[in-house]
Design an enzyme around this catalytic site. Structure first.
Site, short mmCIF file in Angstrom:
data_model
loop_
_atom_site.label_atom_id
_atom_site.label_comp_id
_atom_site.label_asym_id
_atom_site.label_seq_id
_atom_site.Cartn_x
_atom_site.Cartn_y
_atom_site.Cartn_z
N LYS A 17 -1.66 5.44 51.97
CA LYS A 17 -1.48 3.98 52.15
C LYS A 17 -0.87 3.36 50.91
CE LYS A 17 -5.16 2.70 49.36
NZ LYS A 17 -5.04 2.02 48.07
N ASP A 152 -12.22 2.66 51.13
CA ASP A 152 -10.93 2.75 51.84
C ASP A 152 -11.00 3.63 53.08
OD1 ASP A 152 -9.65 1.20 49.98
OD2 ASP A 152 -8.75 2.87 48.90
O1 C5P Z 1 -15.68 2.78 47.26
P1 C5P Z 1 -15.13 3.78 46.36
O2 C5P Z 1 -16.11 4.91 46.09
O3 C5P Z 1 -13.80 4.30 46.75
O4 C5P Z 1 -14.92 3.05 44.97
C1 C5P Z 1 -14.81 3.72 43.74
C2 C5P Z 1 -15.25 2.78 42.64
O5 C5P Z 1 -14.36 1.67 42.53
C3 C5P Z 1 -16.61 2.15 42.89
O6 C5P Z 1 -17.63 2.96 42.38
C4 C5P Z 1 -16.51 0.84 42.14
O7 C5P Z 1 -16.75 1.05 40.77
C5 C5P Z 1 -15.05 0.46 42.29
N1 C5P Z 1 -14.81 -0.47 43.40
C6 C5P Z 1 -15.15 -1.81 43.24
N2 C5P Z 1 -14.93 -2.71 44.26
C7 C5P Z 1 -14.36 -2.31 45.40
C8 C5P Z 1 -13.99 -0.96 45.58
C9 C5P Z 1 -14.23 -0.08 44.56
O8 C5P Z 1 -15.68 -2.21 42.20
N3 C5P Z 1 -14.13 -3.20 46.37
#
Ligand code: C5P
Length: 301
Positions: A17, A152
């Site tokens: 994406k 995502d």
């Molecule tokens: O959700 P995901 O594990 O992909 O996100 C990785 C890191 O990115 C999270 O641990 C967080 O620190 C940060 N993040 C965030 N806000 C979001 C998405 C991700 O702070 N909306």
């Protein structure tokens, strides 16, 4: 997401994406950040081949990886492989299924690039194993599991051509668009950690003006969107953490692109092009600079 394979095997081609806009609306009590982002699926795919076996385990084999851009060995893919195994384990825990699977992964989407490769692989695993193991989970249940795996992952479950994503990124609203877009995607040799980029943003955050809430209802007219709304609130932090981001954006402009942006939390950057021909011309010039892995792609679910 596209499906193939036969007999005991199921192949899933799952896309990368790009974020055409990404606004960070603020920090949340759970430590995540509230977002409003427009994401599009692009024609750059990882392929996962699921084959049922008699073990009770999930075996993951990475058959090919992008050594040029990651410098990692073929067996170590950072978080991407873990997320595939975690998706399989989560499905087992949710359904009580004890069947085994071997997953062969052809990794083409660069990692730590903001292209959603790891999330896309996790979504493909949820959808693929739901079919292979005949678990009969509905879309709502798959979305629940997806949200637990990462912000995502929900987008890729249905991989719409375009969508507005809100909340942590897991609330998806498909977006009808007036045409397909053509892109050049440039991935520098060094990546970025999403958590690091959000942390940096939170330290330096200013009260940026919002672009105004996006509404999916009337669809989107891309020319207008690209003129007025192309924006990534994480770009400044990513540039501060990794100088390759700024260099890659400059290189895209030097190659003749005008509408350029970083995707997600980086480090990949892209240009929106007038046509497939325009994209190929820019990609050709950029490749001569040898500073990034370059893809000329269009929107594809
Ligand atoms: O959700 P995901 O594990 O992909 O996100 C990785 C890191 O990115 C999270 O641990 C967080 O620190 C940060 N993040 C965030 N806000 C979001 C998405 C991700 O702070 N909306």
């Amino acid at each position: 997401m596209r499906f193939g394979g036969q007999g005991p095997s199921l192949a899933v081609h799952t896309p990368a994406k790009l974020n055409l806009s990404l606004e960070v609306l603020g920090r949340r009590p759970d430590g995540y950040h509230e977002l409003e982002t427009v994401m599009v699926s692009i024609g750059l795919y990882d392929t996962l081949l699921f084959t049922e076996d008699t073990s009770y385990q999930t075996r993951l084999q990475c058959l090919w990886t992008d050594l040029w851009s990651t410098g990692r060995s073929a067996v170590s893919l950072g978080g991407a492989d873990n997320l595939i195994v975690r998706a399989a384990e989560l499905l087992r825990a949710a359904t009580g299924c004890t069947r085994g699977v071997t997953i062969d992964l052809w990794k083409r989407i660069p990692v730590q690039a903001g292209l959603g490769g790891g999330s896309s692989d996790a979504a493909a695993t949820l959808v693929g194993l739901n079919r292979l193991w005949n678990l009969k989970l509905g879309t709502g249940q798959l979305h629940e599991l997806a949200a637990r795996l990462g912000s995502d992952v929900n987008f890729f479950l249905e991989s719409p051509l375009a969508a507005i994503c809100r909340g942590r990124g897991e609330q998806i609203e498909a977006l009808a668009a007036d045409r397909r877009l053509h892109f050049v995607v440039a991935c520098p040799g060094s990546g970025l950690s999403t958590a690091d980029v959000f942390r940096h943003w939170a330290r330096g955050k200013t009260d940026a003006t919002r672009g105004g809430r996006l509404e999916a209802g009337h669809g989107v007219r891309w020319p207008e969107f690209i003129r007025h709304r192309l924006r990534n609130d994480l770009e400044e932090s990513a540039r501060a953490l990794n100088r390759d981001v700024g260099r890659t954006l400059d290189a895209l402009r030097a190659a003749g692109a005008t509408a350029v942006l970083m995707s997600g939390s980086g480090s990949a950057c892209f240009a929106v092009c007038r046509s497939a021909l325009h994209a190929r011309a820019i990609a050709g010039r950029l490749r001569q600079q040898h500073i990034a892995r370059v893809f000329s792609v269009d929107m594809r679910a």
